[in-house]
Design a protein around this motif. Structure first.
Motif, PDB file in Angstrom:
ATOM      1  N   LEU A   1       0.827  -1.212   0.000  1.00 24.30           N
ATOM      2  CA  LEU A   1       0.000   0.000   0.000  1.00 24.30           C
ATOM      3  C   LEU A   1       0.860   1.262   0.000  1.00 24.30           C
ATOM      4  O   LEU A   1       0.498   2.264  -0.611  1.00 24.30           O
ATOM      5  CB  LEU A   1      -0.936   0.004   1.205  1.00 24.30           C
ATOM      6  CG  LEU A   1      -2.146  -0.911   1.097  1.00 24.30           C
ATOM      7  CD1 LEU A   1      -2.927  -0.924   2.403  1.00 24.30           C
ATOM      8  CD2 LEU A   1      -3.026  -0.479  -0.050  1.00 24.30           C
ATOM      9  N   MET A   2       1.999   1.224   0.689  1.00 22.31           N
ATOM     10  CA  MET A   2       2.882   2.386   0.700  1.00 22.31           C
ATOM     11  C   MET A   2       3.591   2.563  -0.641  1.00 22.31           C
ATOM     12  O   MET A   2       3.908   3.687  -1.022  1.00 22.31           O
ATOM     13  CB  MET A   2       3.920   2.247   1.815  1.00 22.31           C
ATOM     14  CG  MET A   2       3.338   2.400   3.188  1.00 22.31           C
ATOM     15  SD  MET A   2       4.604   2.240   4.405  1.00 22.31           S
ATOM     16  CE  MET A   2       3.787   1.246   5.619  1.00 22.31           C
ATOM     17  N   LEU A   3       3.825   1.479  -1.349  1.00 19.58           N
ATOM     18  CA  LEU A   3       4.465   1.560  -2.660  1.00 19.58           C
ATOM     19  C   LEU A   3       3.472   1.788  -3.792  1.00 19.58           C
ATOM     20  O   LEU A   3       3.876   1.962  -4.944  1.00 19.58           O
ATOM     21  CB  LEU A   3       5.267   0.284  -2.932  1.00 19.58           C
ATOM     22  CG  LEU A   3       6.513   0.086  -2.092  1.00 19.58           C
ATOM     23  CD1 LEU A   3       7.130  -1.266  -2.396  1.00 19.58           C
ATOM     24  CD2 LEU A   3       7.509   1.198  -2.328  1.00 19.58           C
ATOM     25  N   LEU A   4       2.192   1.802  -3.488  1.00 18.64           N
ATOM     26  CA  LEU A   4       1.162   1.949  -4.510  1.00 18.64           C
ATOM     27  C   LEU A   4       1.280   3.228  -5.343  1.00 18.64           C
ATOM     28  O   LEU A   4       1.106   3.175  -6.568  1.00 18.64           O
ATOM     29  CB  LEU A   4      -0.218   1.838  -3.874  1.00 18.64           C
ATOM     30  CG  LEU A   4      -1.365   1.467  -4.790  1.00 18.64           C
ATOM     31  CD1 LEU A   4      -1.111   0.129  -5.459  1.00 18.64           C
ATOM     32  CD2 LEU A   4      -2.660   1.407  -4.010  1.00 18.64           C
ATOM     33  N   PRO A   5       1.585   4.409  -4.769  1.00 19.90           N
ATOM     34  CA  PRO A   5       1.754   5.596  -5.617  1.00 19.90           C
ATOM     35  C   PRO A   5       2.878   5.443  -6.654  1.00 19.90           C
ATOM     36  O   PRO A   5       2.728   5.863  -7.805  1.00 19.90           O
ATOM     37  CB  PRO A   5       2.074   6.712  -4.626  1.00 19.90           C
ATOM     38  CG  PRO A   5       1.496   6.259  -3.348  1.00 19.90           C
ATOM     39  CD  PRO A   5       1.620   4.776  -3.345  1.00 19.90           C
ATOM     40  N   ALA A   6       3.977   4.821  -6.274  1.00 23.10           N
ATOM     41  CA  ALA A   6       5.074   4.603  -7.225  1.00 23.10           C
ATOM     42  C   ALA A   6       4.670   3.601  -8.302  1.00 23.10           C
ATOM     43  O   ALA A   6       5.009   3.771  -9.482  1.00 23.10           O
ATOM     44  CB  ALA A   6       6.323   4.119  -6.497  1.00 23.10           C
ATOM     45  N   ILE A   7       3.920   2.572  -7.924  1.00 20.92           N
ATOM     46  CA  ILE A   7       3.476   1.569  -8.893  1.00 20.92           C
ATOM     47  C   ILE A   7       2.489   2.180  -9.883  1.00 20.92           C
ATOM     48  O   ILE A   7       2.584   1.951 -11.102  1.00 20.92           O
ATOM     49  CB  ILE A   7       2.855   0.357  -8.160  1.00 20.92           C
ATOM     50  CG1 ILE A   7       3.930  -0.373  -7.350  1.00 20.92           C
ATOM     51  CG2 ILE A   7       2.181  -0.589  -9.130  1.00 20.92           C
ATOM     52  CD1 ILE A   7       3.387  -1.404  -6.385  1.00 20.92           C
ATOM     53  N   ILE A   8       1.554   2.979  -9.395  1.00 18.98           N
ATOM     54  CA  ILE A   8       0.560   3.620 -10.272  1.00 18.98           C
ATOM     55  C   ILE A   8       1.231   4.615 -11.209  1.00 18.98           C
ATOM     56  O   ILE A   8       0.926   4.657 -12.410  1.00 18.98           O
ATOM     57  CB  ILE A   8      -0.540   4.293  -9.433  1.00 18.98           C
ATOM     58  CG1 ILE A   8      -1.390   3.236  -8.750  1.00 18.98           C
ATOM     59  CG2 ILE A   8      -1.412   5.202 -10.297  1.00 18.98           C
ATOM     60  CD1 ILE A   8      -2.392   3.785  -7.766  1.00 18.98           C
ATOM     61  N   SER A   9       2.156   5.416 -10.686  1.00 23.96           N
ATOM     62  CA  SER A   9       2.831   6.392 -11.557  1.00 23.96           C
ATOM     63  C   SER A   9       3.721   5.689 -12.586  1.00 23.96           C
ATOM     64  O   SER A   9       3.824   6.148 -13.724  1.00 23.96           O
ATOM     65  CB  SER A   9       3.629   7.390 -10.727  1.00 23.96           C
ATOM     66  OG  SER A   9       4.640   6.731 -10.004  1.00 23.96           O
ATOM     67  N   ALA A  10       4.337   4.578 -12.206  1.00 26.70           N
ATOM     68  CA  ALA A  10       5.124   3.814 -13.187  1.00 26.70           C
ATOM     69  C   ALA A  10       4.214   3.221 -14.261  1.00 26.70           C
ATOM     70  O   ALA A  10       4.583   3.177 -15.445  1.00 26.70           O
ATOM     71  CB  ALA A  10       5.901   2.707 -12.487  1.00 26.70           C
ATOM     72  N   PHE A  11       3.013   2.781 -13.889  1.00 28.67           N
ATOM     73  CA  PHE A  11       2.050   2.272 -14.858  1.00 28.67           C
ATOM     74  C   PHE A  11       1.608   3.364 -15.826  1.00 28.67           C
ATOM     75  O   PHE A  11       1.445   3.119 -17.026  1.00 28.67           O
ATOM     76  CB  PHE A  11       0.837   1.685 -14.122  1.00 28.67           C
ATOM     77  CG  PHE A  11      -0.283   1.278 -15.021  1.00 28.67           C
ATOM     78  CD1 PHE A  11      -0.187   0.127 -15.782  1.00 28.67           C
ATOM     79  CD2 PHE A  11      -1.433   2.046 -15.114  1.00 28.67           C
ATOM     80  CE1 PHE A  11      -1.220  -0.250 -16.622  1.00 28.67           C
ATOM     81  CE2 PHE A  11      -2.472   1.685 -15.940  1.00 28.67           C
ATOM     82  CZ  PHE A  11      -2.364   0.522 -16.700  1.00 28.67           C
ATOM     83  N   LEU A  12       1.428   4.592 -15.320  1.00 26.31           N
ATOM     84  CA  LEU A  12       0.969   5.689 -16.173  1.00 26.31           C
ATOM     85  C   LEU A  12       2.017   6.119 -17.197  1.00 26.31           C
ATOM     86  O   LEU A  12       1.661   6.557 -18.297  1.00 26.31           O
ATOM     87  CB  LEU A  12       0.561   6.883 -15.318  1.00 26.31           C
ATOM     88  CG  LEU A  12      -0.734   6.741 -14.541  1.00 26.31           C
ATOM     89  CD1 LEU A  12      -0.950   7.951 -13.661  1.00 26.31           C
ATOM     90  CD2 LEU A  12      -1.908   6.557 -15.477  1.00 26.31           C
ATOM     91  N   VAL A  13       3.291   6.029 -16.865  1.00 20.14           N
ATOM     92  CA  VAL A  13       4.331   6.474 -17.798  1.00 20.14           C
ATOM     93  C   VAL A  13       4.918   5.312 -18.597  1.00 20.14           C
ATOM     94  O   VAL A  13       5.868   5.505 -19.359  1.00 20.14           O
ATOM     95  CB  VAL A  13       5.450   7.255 -17.080  1.00 20.14           C
ATOM     96  CG1 VAL A  13       4.891   8.490 -16.415  1.00 20.14           C
ATOM     97  CG2 VAL A  13       6.192   6.400 -16.079  1.00 20.14           C
TER      98      VAL A  13
END
Length: 102
Positions: free
Chosen positions: A54-66
């Motif tokens: 859950l703490m790494l979720l923002p990095a995972i989502i932003s990596a998915f977007l780019v």
């Protein structure tokens, strides 16, 4: 062989950072990664695996977007195009070359 010009297919890649990213892409990924790192420092990470994910979720989502996608620049552009298509006008009016002949 006069007036024959060869334009490489990947001539736009030279305008991108590392051949894949625009400055906006790096900003989105940087903000997501920074937010994840800050959450990892603030909260106790020895709790369990689900809290770390859950703490790494923002990095995972932003990596998915780019992430690069064929026929589009990245997932962020693909999602934007889908939203614009479904929220845009669906009735198209003919304004072709024979519009005034009718």
């Amino acid at each position: 062989m006069e007036h024959n010009y060869l334009i490489p297919a990947n001539s736009k890649k030279s305008m991108l950072i590392l051949g894949f990213f625009t400055p906006i892409d790096l900003i989105v990924f940087g903000i997501g990664s920074a937010f994840s790192v800050i959450m990892l420092f603030i909260f106790n990470t020895t709790v369990n695996l689900s809290s770390i994910v859950l703490m790494l979720l923002p990095a995972i989502i932003s990596a998915f977007l780019v992430m690069p996608v064929p026929n589009y620049h990245n997932m962020m552009q693909l999602i934007t195009n889908i939203i614009i298509y479904f929220s845009g006008r669906k009735r198209y009016y003919w304004k072709g070359w024979c519009f005034k002949d009718e």
